[in-house]
Structures are given as C-alpha cells and as structure tokens.
Scaffold this active site. Structure first.
Site, PDB file in Angstrom:
ATOM      1  N   HIS A  11      70.198  81.647 128.045  1.00  0.00           N
ATOM      2  CA  HIS A  11      68.813  81.632 128.483  1.00  0.00           C
ATOM      3  C   HIS A  11      68.586  82.772 129.483  1.00  0.00           C
ATOM      4  CE1 HIS A  11      69.765  80.796 132.629  1.00  0.00           C
ATOM      5  NE2 HIS A  11      70.794  80.105 132.439  1.00  0.00           N
ATOM      6  N   GLU A  80      75.122  73.120 131.759  1.00  0.00           N
ATOM      7  CA  GLU A  80      75.846  74.016 132.700  1.00  0.00           C
ATOM      8  C   GLU A  80      76.714  73.044 133.601  1.00  0.00           C
ATOM      9  OE1 GLU A  80      77.549  76.505 133.403  1.00  0.00           O
ATOM     10  OE2 GLU A  80      76.049  78.033 133.284  1.00  0.00           O
TER      11      GLU A  80
END
Length: 199
Positions: A11, A80
């Site tokens: 991202h 994550e």
C-alpha cells in the site's frame, strides 16, 4: 504445470504520518492513492486481485477490480503484524517509553517482538498459510496481491530461501511492486514449487 505469476503490491502512504500501524485501520492519503496508481499503471494483466482487509489495501483493490473487471478475494491472513503496545505510536514515542526494547526489536525482531504484539513465528505461519493456499487455489493464474510490508518480506524471504532475520530487512518501500513466478519442478520424484523473484 502452468507457471503462476504473482505481483505483490505494498500500500501507499497513509493518513496520520509515519507510525507503527499493524492493525490500525488508517486510510490511504491522497498521495498514497497517487503512488499506487502510478506503480500499477494501465496494465491490468492480472486474472484476480487478492487483498488484506485493512482499508489502506482493500480500498485500492476494490477500485482496481472495478476498473479491470476482475474478481476480488479478501484474505485476512495477509494483514500486517500486530505491534501490541506500540500500535499507533511514532518511533520517537516508542524510543522515549521503551528505549532498550525498541533497539532490541530493530536488531532482532524474531526474538524481541513488541510488548503485547504478535510473535514472528505466529505471523510467519499466518502469512505463509495464506500464501500456500493461494498458490494451490489459483495455480496458473496471474495474481495481484495488495498487502503490507511485513507480509511481503515474509513471502519474498520464503521465496528466496533467506534467513528470517535477513528477510525482515528486505527493502519494501511504500507503493512498491515485487514480481514472482512460481513454477513446478520435479525433485526426487516429487513435484514442488520453485519461486523466481524478478526484483
């Protein structure tokens, strides 16, 4: 067996500046959107898009699936690592509160995880479980996987056969794209996957 092609996209920049945000669900900044559009370009050569559920990944993935008319899979295991007590804090804030612990984490994240955070072994098992399932389910496809720096390092380290301490130091900048080709090879009569990393 047909090769499987995978592009791993991290991202872009998020709202709120630089801080540890493993499970904090901050949105992409305007610059983050621009970064991701620029790195992906107009190719749209994929057959499917897979994304972490966090909005800094899935918002872009949703737009891309609409643009290229592709199926989208949300894979929670590609989120994550969780930074525990350090979630949402800047490096300066953590250094002030945990000076020795932060240094140990940077030098040896495997043996010195953040307080209250995921252990590396659990994180690694989660990510590689998702990776193995995706390769089995979509053999021969061309996947775009939109995820985070941690999962990308785990996958690249696994593909390259790197020691984990080295894998966790691989450069994975914001909005970077990392391409792999996974081929099947015979080894002692057994078929196994061989990954070739292109960058």
């Amino acid at each position: 067996m047909t090769d499987t092609h995978v592009d791993l996209l991290r991202h872009g920049e998020t709202e709120g500046g630089e801080r540890l945000r493993g499970s904090i669900d901050d949105a992409l900044s305007a610059r983050g959107w621009e970064q991701m559009r620029a790195v992906v370009g107009e190719s749209g050569a994929w057959s499917r898009i897979v994304s972490s559920p966090l909005q800094r990944c899935v918002a872009f993935a949703c737009k891309a699936t609409q643009k290229y008319r592709l199926p989208l899979d949300i894979e929670p295991r590609l989120r994550e690592i969780h930074f525990g007590d350090w979630e949402g804090k800047t490096a300066a804030e953590i250094l002030a509160a945990y000076p020795d612990r932060l240094e140990r984490f940077w030098n040896d994240p495997i043996n010195h995880p953040p307080p209250g955070g995921d252990s590396f072994s659990a994180f690694q098992a989660r990510v590689l479980g998702a990776w193995d399932d995706l390769l089995a389910r979509h053999a021969g496809a061309h996947l775009l996987i939109v995820t985070h720096g941690g999962p990308i390092r785990v996958i690249l380290g696994h593909a390259r056969g790197l020691p984990w301490a080295e894998a966790l130091r691989l450069p994975v900048p914001l909005a970077s794209l990392h391409s792999l080709t996974i081929s099947a090879a015979k080894c002692n009569g057994t078929t196994r996957a061989i990954a070739v990393v292109h960058n």
